[in-house]
Design a protein around this motif. Structure first.
Motif, PDB file in Angstrom:
ATOM      1  N   VAL A   1      76.733  28.402  78.201  1.00  0.00           N
ATOM      2  CA  VAL A   1      77.951  28.393  77.675  1.00  0.00           C
ATOM      3  C   VAL A   1      78.642  28.406  77.149  1.00  0.00           C
ATOM      4  O   VAL A   1      79.696  29.752  75.963  1.00  0.00           O
ATOM      5  CB  VAL A   1      78.580  28.676  79.267  1.00  0.00           C
ATOM      6  CG1 VAL A   1      80.177  29.239  78.954  1.00  0.00           C
ATOM      7  CG2 VAL A   1      78.263  29.121  80.900  1.00  0.00           C
ATOM      8  N   GLY A   2      78.608  27.329  76.574  1.00  0.00           N
ATOM      9  CA  GLY A   2      79.616  26.319  75.154  1.00  0.00           C
ATOM     10  C   GLY A   2      80.131  25.375  75.902  1.00  0.00           C
ATOM     11  O   GLY A   2      79.939  25.021  76.880  1.00  0.00           O
ATOM     12  N   ILE A   3      80.021  25.055  74.012  1.00  0.00           N
ATOM     13  CA  ILE A   3      80.313  23.099  74.305  1.00  0.00           C
ATOM     14  C   ILE A   3      81.772  23.076  75.549  1.00  0.00           C
ATOM     15  O   ILE A   3      81.188  21.780  75.914  1.00  0.00           O
ATOM     16  CB  ILE A   3      80.201  22.962  72.938  1.00  0.00           C
ATOM     17  CG1 ILE A   3      80.602  20.890  73.394  1.00  0.00           C
ATOM     18  CG2 ILE A   3      81.696  22.867  72.234  1.00  0.00           C
ATOM     19  CD1 ILE A   3      78.975  20.011  73.553  1.00  0.00           C
ATOM     20  N   GLU A   4      82.323  24.109  75.309  1.00  0.00           N
ATOM     21  CA  GLU A   4      83.557  23.454  75.759  1.00  0.00           C
ATOM     22  C   GLU A   4      83.132  23.410  77.307  1.00  0.00           C
ATOM     23  O   GLU A   4      84.219  23.132  77.953  1.00  0.00           O
ATOM     24  CB  GLU A   4      84.920  24.436  75.322  1.00  0.00           C
ATOM     25  CG  GLU A   4      85.146  24.656  74.117  1.00  0.00           C
ATOM     26  CD  GLU A   4      84.056  26.490  72.978  1.00  0.00           C
ATOM     27  OE1 GLU A   4      83.188  26.351  73.953  1.00  0.00           O
ATOM     28  OE2 GLU A   4      83.852  25.965  71.317  1.00  0.00           O
ATOM     29  N   ALA A   5      82.602  24.189  78.203  1.00  0.00           N
ATOM     30  CA  ALA A   5      82.443  24.712  79.018  1.00  0.00           C
ATOM     31  C   ALA A   5      82.042  22.921  79.788  1.00  0.00           C
ATOM     32  O   ALA A   5      82.115  22.686  80.964  1.00  0.00           O
ATOM     33  CB  ALA A   5      81.433  24.818  79.747  1.00  0.00           C
ATOM     34  N   GLY A   6      80.930  22.200  78.518  1.00  0.00           N
ATOM     35  CA  GLY A   6      80.147  20.898  79.104  1.00  0.00           C
ATOM     36  C   GLY A   6      81.383  19.831  79.752  1.00  0.00           C
ATOM     37  O   GLY A   6      81.476  19.055  80.190  1.00  0.00           O
ATOM     38  N   ILE A   7      82.156  20.115  78.382  1.00  0.00           N
ATOM     39  CA  ILE A   7      83.537  19.050  78.071  1.00  0.00           C
ATOM     40  C   ILE A   7      84.282  18.718  79.317  1.00  0.00           C
ATOM     41  O   ILE A   7      84.812  17.644  79.879  1.00  0.00           O
ATOM     42  CB  ILE A   7      84.276  19.072  77.172  1.00  0.00           C
ATOM     43  CG1 ILE A   7      83.434  18.811  75.492  1.00  0.00           C
ATOM     44  CG2 ILE A   7      85.044  18.177  76.606  1.00  0.00           C
ATOM     45  CD1 ILE A   7      82.474  17.947  75.503  1.00  0.00           C
ATOM     46  N   ILE A   8      84.634  20.367  79.981  1.00  0.00           N
ATOM     47  CA  ILE A   8      85.879  20.347  80.854  1.00  0.00           C
ATOM     48  C   ILE A   8      84.754  19.700  82.515  1.00  0.00           C
ATOM     49  O   ILE A   8      85.244  19.278  82.925  1.00  0.00           O
ATOM     50  CB  ILE A   8      85.875  21.800  80.957  1.00  0.00           C
ATOM     51  CG1 ILE A   8      86.384  22.410  79.805  1.00  0.00           C
ATOM     52  CG2 ILE A   8      86.458  21.980  82.627  1.00  0.00           C
ATOM     53  CD1 ILE A   8      86.886  23.674  79.761  1.00  0.00           C
ATOM     54  N   ILE A   9      83.876  20.222  82.336  1.00  0.00           N
ATOM     55  CA  ILE A   9      82.768  19.320  83.158  1.00  0.00           C
ATOM     56  C   ILE A   9      83.371  17.565  83.489  1.00  0.00           C
ATOM     57  O   ILE A   9      83.475  17.363  84.513  1.00  0.00           O
ATOM     58  CB  ILE A   9      81.432  19.887  83.562  1.00  0.00           C
ATOM     59  CG1 ILE A   9      81.214  21.359  83.511  1.00  0.00           C
ATOM     60  CG2 ILE A   9      79.982  19.436  84.186  1.00  0.00           C
ATOM     61  CD1 ILE A   9      80.054  21.708  83.923  1.00  0.00           C
ATOM     62  N   LEU A  10      82.438  17.607  82.007  1.00  0.00           N
ATOM     63  CA  LEU A  10      82.917  15.884  81.847  1.00  0.00           C
ATOM     64  C   LEU A  10      84.290  15.398  82.967  1.00  0.00           C
ATOM     65  O   LEU A  10      85.120  14.195  83.281  1.00  0.00           O
ATOM     66  CB  LEU A  10      82.712  15.716  80.560  1.00  0.00           C
ATOM     67  CG  LEU A  10      80.734  15.924  80.420  1.00  0.00           C
ATOM     68  CD1 LEU A  10      80.783  14.969  78.567  1.00  0.00           C
ATOM     69  CD2 LEU A  10      79.954  14.773  81.260  1.00  0.00           C
TER      70      LEU A  10
END
Length: 69
Positions: free
Chosen positions: A26-35
């Protein structure tokens, strides 16, 4: 009963891998939100996890760029 200040064993690793999959798809932003959401009870692990996801994503993108199409 005393609650541990450490996350359950393997939890941070699981969150990092989940965030990496989201960042790749999806994108790095989605990964950061998950973390951020997954590690909000353990902020001491958050910065290292974000750094790992960013570097691992970059490494994987470099590998994909080198592969013949």
């Amino acid at each position: 009963m005393k609650i541990s200040k450490l996350p359950p064993e393997g939890y941070v690793e699981h969150m990092k891998r989940s965030a990496l999959m989201a960042a790749q798809g999806v994108g790095i932003e989605a990964g950061i939100i998950i973390l951020t959401e997954g590690l909000k009870k353990w902020p001491q692990d958050l910065e290292d996890a974000i750094r790992w996801v960013v570097l691992e994503r970059k490494r994987l993108q470099e590998i994909q760029a080198k592969e013949p199409k």
